[in-house]
Write an enzyme that holds these catalytic residues in place. Structure first.
Site, PDB file in Angstrom:
ATOM      1  N   ASP A  31     -10.922  11.917   5.994  1.00 41.60           N
ATOM      2  CA  ASP A  31     -10.158  10.703   6.292  1.00 41.60           C
ATOM      3  C   ASP A  31     -10.665  10.142   7.611  1.00 41.60           C
ATOM      4  OD1 ASP A  31      -7.890   8.796   6.780  1.00 41.60           O
ATOM      5  OD2 ASP A  31      -7.042   9.850   5.061  1.00 41.60           O
ATOM      6  N   SER A  34      -7.739   5.554   9.541  1.00 38.80           N
ATOM      7  CA  SER A  34      -7.566   4.130   9.840  1.00 38.80           C
ATOM      8  C   SER A  34      -6.174   3.669   9.429  1.00 38.80           C
ATOM      9  CB  SER A  34      -8.632   3.291   9.119  1.00 38.80           C
ATOM     10  OG  SER A  34      -8.565   3.511   7.724  1.00 38.80           O
ATOM     11  N   ASN A  35      -5.561   4.347   8.465  1.00 40.67           N
ATOM     12  CA  ASN A  35      -4.211   3.968   8.053  1.00 40.67           C
ATOM     13  C   ASN A  35      -3.325   5.197   7.883  1.00 40.67           C
ATOM     14  OD1 ASN A  35      -2.384   1.879   7.414  1.00 40.67           O
ATOM     15  ND2 ASN A  35      -2.539   2.360   5.238  1.00 40.67           N
ATOM     16  N   SER A 124      -5.394   0.886  -9.831  1.00 42.47           N
ATOM     17  CA  SER A 124      -4.071   0.306  -9.626  1.00 42.47           C
ATOM     18  C   SER A 124      -3.714  -0.584 -10.807  1.00 42.47           C
ATOM     19  CB  SER A 124      -4.104  -0.534  -8.349  1.00 42.47           C
ATOM     20  OG  SER A 124      -2.942  -1.320  -8.250  1.00 42.47           O
ATOM     21  N   TYR A 148      -8.170  -7.466  -3.029  1.00 40.40           N
ATOM     22  CA  TYR A 148      -7.881  -6.026  -3.132  1.00 40.40           C
ATOM     23  C   TYR A 148      -7.996  -5.573  -4.587  1.00 40.40           C
ATOM     24  CZ  TYR A 148      -5.012  -1.906  -3.944  1.00 40.40           C
ATOM     25  OH  TYR A 148      -4.564  -0.688  -4.386  1.00 40.40           O
ATOM     26  N   LYS A 152     -10.737  -2.951  -6.885  1.00 39.49           N
ATOM     27  CA  LYS A 152     -10.419  -1.871  -7.838  1.00 39.49           C
ATOM     28  C   LYS A 152     -11.081  -2.132  -9.191  1.00 39.49           C
ATOM     29  CE  LYS A 152      -7.760   0.574  -5.160  1.00 39.49           C
ATOM     30  NZ  LYS A 152      -8.241   1.866  -4.649  1.00 39.49           N
ATOM     31  N   ASN A 198       5.904  -4.034   0.883  1.00 39.03           N
ATOM     32  CA  ASN A 198       6.437  -3.585  -0.405  1.00 39.03           C
ATOM     33  C   ASN A 198       7.950  -3.375  -0.337  1.00 39.03           C
ATOM     34  OD1 ASN A 198       3.391  -1.963  -0.488  1.00 39.03           O
ATOM     35  ND2 ASN A 198       3.954  -3.440  -2.050  1.00 39.03           N
ATOM     36  N   ARG A 230       9.756  -4.105 -11.895  1.00 34.29           N
ATOM     37  CA  ARG A 230       8.582  -3.251 -11.677  1.00 34.29           C
ATOM     38  C   ARG A 230       8.846  -1.836 -12.180  1.00 34.29           C
ATOM     39  NH1 ARG A 230       7.228  -7.609 -10.703  1.00 34.29           N
ATOM     40  NH2 ARG A 230       6.012  -8.455  -8.972  1.00 34.29           N
TER      41      ARG A 230
HETATM   42  P1  NAD Z   1      -2.927   4.976   2.388  1.00 37.98           P
HETATM   43  O1  NAD Z   1      -3.438   3.835   3.191  1.00 37.98           O
HETATM   44  O2  NAD Z   1      -1.686   5.647   2.832  1.00 37.98           O
HETATM   45  O3  NAD Z   1      -4.074   6.073   2.206  1.00 37.98           O
HETATM   46  C1  NAD Z   1      -5.446   5.754   2.173  1.00 37.98           C
HETATM   47  C2  NAD Z   1      -6.165   6.673   3.157  1.00 37.98           C
HETATM   48  O4  NAD Z   1      -7.553   6.380   3.136  1.00 37.98           O
HETATM   49  C3  NAD Z   1      -5.684   6.498   4.602  1.00 37.98           C
HETATM   50  O5  NAD Z   1      -5.369   7.757   5.150  1.00 37.98           O
HETATM   51  C4  NAD Z   1      -6.871   5.854   5.317  1.00 37.98           C
HETATM   52  O6  NAD Z   1      -6.941   6.247   6.663  1.00 37.98           O
HETATM   53  C5  NAD Z   1      -8.033   6.378   4.479  1.00 37.98           C
HETATM   54  N1  NAD Z   1      -9.237   5.536   4.500  1.00 37.98           N
HETATM   55  C6  NAD Z   1      -9.335   4.204   4.273  1.00 37.98           C
HETATM   56  N2  NAD Z   1     -10.610   3.794   4.377  1.00 37.98           N
HETATM   57  C7  NAD Z   1     -11.359   4.914   4.652  1.00 37.98           C
HETATM   58  C8  NAD Z   1     -12.737   5.146   4.878  1.00 37.98           C
HETATM   59  N3  NAD Z   1     -13.631   4.152   4.863  1.00 37.98           N
HETATM   60  N4  NAD Z   1     -13.149   6.410   5.141  1.00 37.98           N
HETATM   61  C9  NAD Z   1     -12.263   7.422   5.177  1.00 37.98           C
HETATM   62  N5  NAD Z   1     -10.941   7.255   4.986  1.00 37.98           N
HETATM   63  C10 NAD Z   1     -10.495   6.018   4.721  1.00 37.98           C
HETATM   64  O7  NAD Z   1      -2.754   4.453   0.883  1.00 37.98           O
HETATM   65  P2  NAD Z   1      -2.046   5.142  -0.366  1.00 37.98           P
HETATM   66  O8  NAD Z   1      -0.807   4.378  -0.649  1.00 37.98           O
HETATM   67  O9  NAD Z   1      -1.964   6.602  -0.178  1.00 37.98           O
HETATM   68  O10 NAD Z   1      -3.089   4.775  -1.491  1.00 37.98           O
HETATM   69  C11 NAD Z   1      -4.140   5.644  -1.846  1.00 37.98           C
HETATM   70  C12 NAD Z   1      -5.052   4.954  -2.837  1.00 37.98           C
HETATM   71  O11 NAD Z   1      -4.280   4.527  -3.959  1.00 37.98           O
HETATM   72  C13 NAD Z   1      -5.719   3.686  -2.289  1.00 37.98           C
HETATM   73  O12 NAD Z   1      -7.028   3.628  -2.802  1.00 37.98           O
HETATM   74  C14 NAD Z   1      -4.874   2.567  -2.860  1.00 37.98           C
HETATM   75  O13 NAD Z   1      -5.599   1.386  -3.015  1.00 37.98           O
HETATM   76  C15 NAD Z   1      -4.450   3.138  -4.194  1.00 37.98           C
HETATM   77  N6  NAD Z   1      -3.183   2.571  -4.689  1.00 37.98           N
HETATM   78  C16 NAD Z   1      -2.060   2.606  -3.912  1.00 37.98           C
HETATM   79  C17 NAD Z   1      -0.863   2.040  -4.378  1.00 37.98           C
HETATM   80  C18 NAD Z   1       0.376   2.052  -3.529  1.00 37.98           C
HETATM   81  O14 NAD Z   1       1.299   1.291  -3.836  1.00 37.98           O
HETATM   82  N7  NAD Z   1       0.496   2.878  -2.508  1.00 37.98           N
HETATM   83  C19 NAD Z   1      -0.828   1.458  -5.643  1.00 37.98           C
HETATM   84  C20 NAD Z   1      -1.984   1.448  -6.422  1.00 37.98           C
HETATM   85  C21 NAD Z   1      -3.163   2.013  -5.936  1.00 37.98           C
HETATM   86  C1  UD1 Z   2       2.424  -5.081  -4.762  1.00 40.16           C
HETATM   87  C2  UD1 Z   2       1.019  -5.619  -4.736  1.00 40.16           C
HETATM   88  C3  UD1 Z   2       0.188  -4.927  -5.812  1.00 40.16           C
HETATM   89  C4  UD1 Z   2       0.257  -3.401  -5.648  1.00 40.16           C
HETATM   90  C5  UD1 Z   2       1.732  -2.983  -5.702  1.00 40.16           C
HETATM   91  C6  UD1 Z   2       1.927  -1.498  -5.523  1.00 40.16           C
HETATM   92  C7  UD1 Z   2       1.334  -7.942  -3.944  1.00 40.16           C
HETATM   93  C8  UD1 Z   2       1.235  -9.384  -4.318  1.00 40.16           C
HETATM   94  N1  UD1 Z   2       1.048  -7.052  -4.948  1.00 40.16           N
HETATM   95  O1  UD1 Z   2       2.963  -5.476  -5.974  1.00 40.16           O
HETATM   96  O2  UD1 Z   2      -1.159  -5.325  -5.751  1.00 40.16           O
HETATM   97  O3  UD1 Z   2      -0.446  -2.769  -6.712  1.00 40.16           O
HETATM   98  O4  UD1 Z   2       2.430  -3.670  -4.647  1.00 40.16           O
HETATM   99  O5  UD1 Z   2       1.628  -1.120  -4.229  1.00 40.16           O
HETATM  100  O6  UD1 Z   2       1.600  -7.582  -2.812  1.00 40.16           O
HETATM  101  N2  UD1 Z   2      10.118  -7.978  -3.219  1.00 40.16           N
HETATM  102  C9  UD1 Z   2      11.139  -8.671  -2.629  1.00 40.16           C
HETATM  103  N3  UD1 Z   2      11.210  -8.660  -1.265  1.00 40.16           N
HETATM  104  C10 UD1 Z   2      10.351  -7.950  -0.482  1.00 40.16           C
HETATM  105  C11 UD1 Z   2       9.303  -7.228  -1.115  1.00 40.16           C
HETATM  106  C12 UD1 Z   2       9.223  -7.281  -2.482  1.00 40.16           C
HETATM  107  O7  UD1 Z   2      11.948  -9.313  -3.304  1.00 40.16           O
HETATM  108  O8  UD1 Z   2      10.465  -7.997   0.755  1.00 40.16           O
HETATM  109  C13 UD1 Z   2      10.038  -7.954  -4.697  1.00 40.16           C
HETATM  110  C14 UD1 Z   2       8.740  -8.533  -5.250  1.00 40.16           C
HETATM  111  O9  UD1 Z   2       8.844  -9.907  -5.462  1.00 40.16           O
HETATM  112  C15 UD1 Z   2       8.603  -7.728  -6.560  1.00 40.16           C
HETATM  113  C16 UD1 Z   2       9.241  -6.371  -6.240  1.00 40.16           C
HETATM  114  O10 UD1 Z   2      10.087  -6.612  -5.115  1.00 40.16           O
HETATM  115  O11 UD1 Z   2       9.355  -8.335  -7.582  1.00 40.16           O
HETATM  116  C17 UD1 Z   2       8.229  -5.307  -5.887  1.00 40.16           C
HETATM  117  O12 UD1 Z   2       7.375  -5.808  -4.843  1.00 40.16           O
HETATM  118  P1  UD1 Z   2       6.233  -4.877  -4.173  1.00 40.16           P
HETATM  119  O13 UD1 Z   2       6.836  -3.597  -3.731  1.00 40.16           O
HETATM  120  O14 UD1 Z   2       5.550  -5.711  -3.165  1.00 40.16           O
HETATM  121  O15 UD1 Z   2       5.258  -4.522  -5.383  1.00 40.16           O
HETATM  122  P2  UD1 Z   2       4.459  -5.472  -6.386  1.00 40.16           P
HETATM  123  O16 UD1 Z   2       4.933  -6.863  -6.323  1.00 40.16           O
HETATM  124  O17 UD1 Z   2       4.485  -4.813  -7.712  1.00 40.16           O
END
Ligand code: NAD
Ligand code: UD1
Length: 363
Positions: A31, A34-35, A124, A148, A152, A198, A230
């Site tokens: 890792d 960065s996040n 995703s 984003y 993917k 979110n 959702r």
């Molecule tokens: P997160 O940001 O908490 O975890 C991602 C990790 O990757 C972080 O620890 C960050 O520091 C590390 N990272 C980023 N760029 C890097 C790099 N260049 N080199 C090394 N490390 C790096 O996110 P998450 O929620 O745990 O998501 C994990 C994966 O799942 C991501 O690829 C994300 O796009 C995907 N995903 C997440 C969600 C969600 O809602 N959380 C939904 C769909 C897909």
């Molecule tokens: C978001 C991302 C999507 C990602 C997903 C899971 C966007 C446009 N899309 O989608 O790419 O895969 O998260 O991480 O950001 N809502 C509110 N108020 C808020 C926040 C959300 O009403 O402050 C509503 C939204 O309109 C939606 C639901 O809650 O109907 C869920 O929102 P969110 O958690 O952001 O997820 P996604 O919209 O599914």
């Protein structure tokens, strides 16, 4: 079995590390933090009682990735590392394409060089864009609507081409729906930077008093109560899906996409009610304009994962909210940066700052 986990310090990665360690896998985490914070990995050790190697390394650095593979006998890779904020990806698209796409190309090149060809990739549900119909099947049309999501979708295409060029690869593309919740210990959970985008992190920060009230984005959608619907999935169920996918890629070759969701949709208003029940707190909200680009309904048909991987989500919406709340109330400011976390350097060919570290239990 030795599993390399890229992005293992992040939200989904840290929960997956716990499940892997509990199932007896040896793990190595890469890792660049960065996040995420090192504290999340310390807590993985606290939960499991197990130590593991951590590389503070960027997957954009191919030479360092190569050294990680030279130093370790890796069997399979779970690839979480990536940037994930939709809004940010619209403002700084090049950074997203660079980090997510080039990072994955580097990883695949190095894996190929070391003949490691089992890969579980974090995709995703965002690849479906505006779904034509719900529940969504893996065969549904893809059409990501933001940079984003396009990273993917592009990576999925790249991985398909890779498999087509060399049938000894085994790749699982896991399309997550909406991960929420936290480990039941309350020790690890989602720790967003700044104001959350979110829904669940936002609601839980309202409940704990960090934010005043929730803005509900629209109440005029063609859904049960007019608010967006959702497919929320507990992060521990999601983590377990990775173990099932890992078993599958270890025992076969091919490339397959899987929806990881529950198959049930909840509206924003339903989630507010569930969270109020779980937390015992009132969640004030107001209805505002819809968020540009939001879809009305998005939920999975998860039967392919059940049939091929033997995976189903088991945790209820109550557990998702209770576990989110336990994490939030125990860690109102998320992980605090802990400067006492010292990694003990292993015999590594990498430089001192980026060397292979073993998490030191005493810290
Ligand atoms: P997160 O940001 O908490 O975890 C991602 C990790 O990757 C972080 O620890 C960050 O520091 C590390 N990272 C980023 N760029 C890097 C790099 N260049 N080199 C090394 N490390 C790096 O996110 P998450 O929620 O745990 O998501 C994990 C994966 O799942 C991501 O690829 C994300 O796009 C995907 N995903 C997440 C969600 C969600 O809602 N959380 C939904 C769909 C897909
Ligand atoms: C978001 C991302 C999507 C990602 C997903 C899971 C966007 C446009 N899309 O989608 O790419 O895969 O998260 O991480 O950001 N809502 C509110 N108020 C808020 C926040 C959300 O009403 O402050 C509503 C939204 O309109 C939606 C639901 O809650 O109907 C869920 O929102 P969110 O958690 O952001 O997820 P996604 O919209 O599914």
């Amino acid at each position: 079995m030795v599993i390399l986990v890229t992005g293992g310090a992040g939200y989904i990665g840290s929960h997956t590390c716990v499940e892997l360690l509990n199932q007896g896998y040896e793990i190595i985490v890469i890792d660049n933090f960065s996040n995420s914070k090192k504290e999340s990995l310390k807590r993985v050790t606290d939960i499991t009682g197990k130590l593991f190697k951590v590389y503070n390394t960027d997957i954009l650095n191919k030479d360092q990735l190569n050294l990680v593979f030279l130093e370790n006998k890796i069997d399979s890779v779970i690839h979480f590392a990536g940037l994930k904020a939709v809004g940010e990806s619209v403002s700084i698209p090049l950074r997203y394409y660079y980090n997510n796409v080039i990072g994955t190309l580097n990883l695949c090149e190095v894996m190929n060089k070391h003949n490691v060809k089992n890969l579980v990739f974090s995709s995703s549900a965002t690849v479906y864009g505006n779904p034509k119909e719900v529940p969504i099947l893996e065969s549904s049309l893809l059409g990501a609507t933001n940079p984003y999501g396009r990273t993917k979708q592009m990576i999925e295409e790249i991985l398909k081409d890779l498999y087509n060029s060399d049938h000894s690869w085994s790749i699982s593309l896991l399309r997550y729906f909406n991960p929420i919740g936290a480990h039941e210990s309350g020790l690890i959970g989602e720790d967003p930077n700044g104001i959350p985008n979110n829904l669940l992190p936002y609601i839980s920060q309202v409940a704990v008093g960090k934010l005043d009230k929730l803005k509900v984005f629209g109440n005029d959608f063609p859904t049960k109560d007019g608010t967006g619907v959702r497919d929320y999935i507990h992060v521990v169920d999601l983590a377990r899906g990775h173990l099932k996918a890992l078993e599958n890629v270890s025992n076969s070759t091919g490339i397959n996409a899987y929806n990881l969701g529950t198959g049930t949709g909840y509206s924003v208003l339903e989630m507010i009610k569930e969270f109020e029940k779980a937390s015992g707190r009132n969640i004030p909200y107001s209805i505002v304009e819809p968020r540009p680009g939001d879809v009305d309904k998005c939920f999975a048909n998860p039967s392919k994962a059940r049939e091929d991987l033997g995976w189903i989500a088991t945790k209820t919406i109550e557990e998702m909210c209770e576990d989110t709340w336990r994490w939030q109330i125990n860690n109102p400011n998320g992980y605090i940066e802990n400067n006492k976390i010292i990694f003990t350097t292993s015999d590594s060919r990498l430089s001192a700052e980026t060397a292979g570290f073993v998490m030191s239990k005493a810290e």
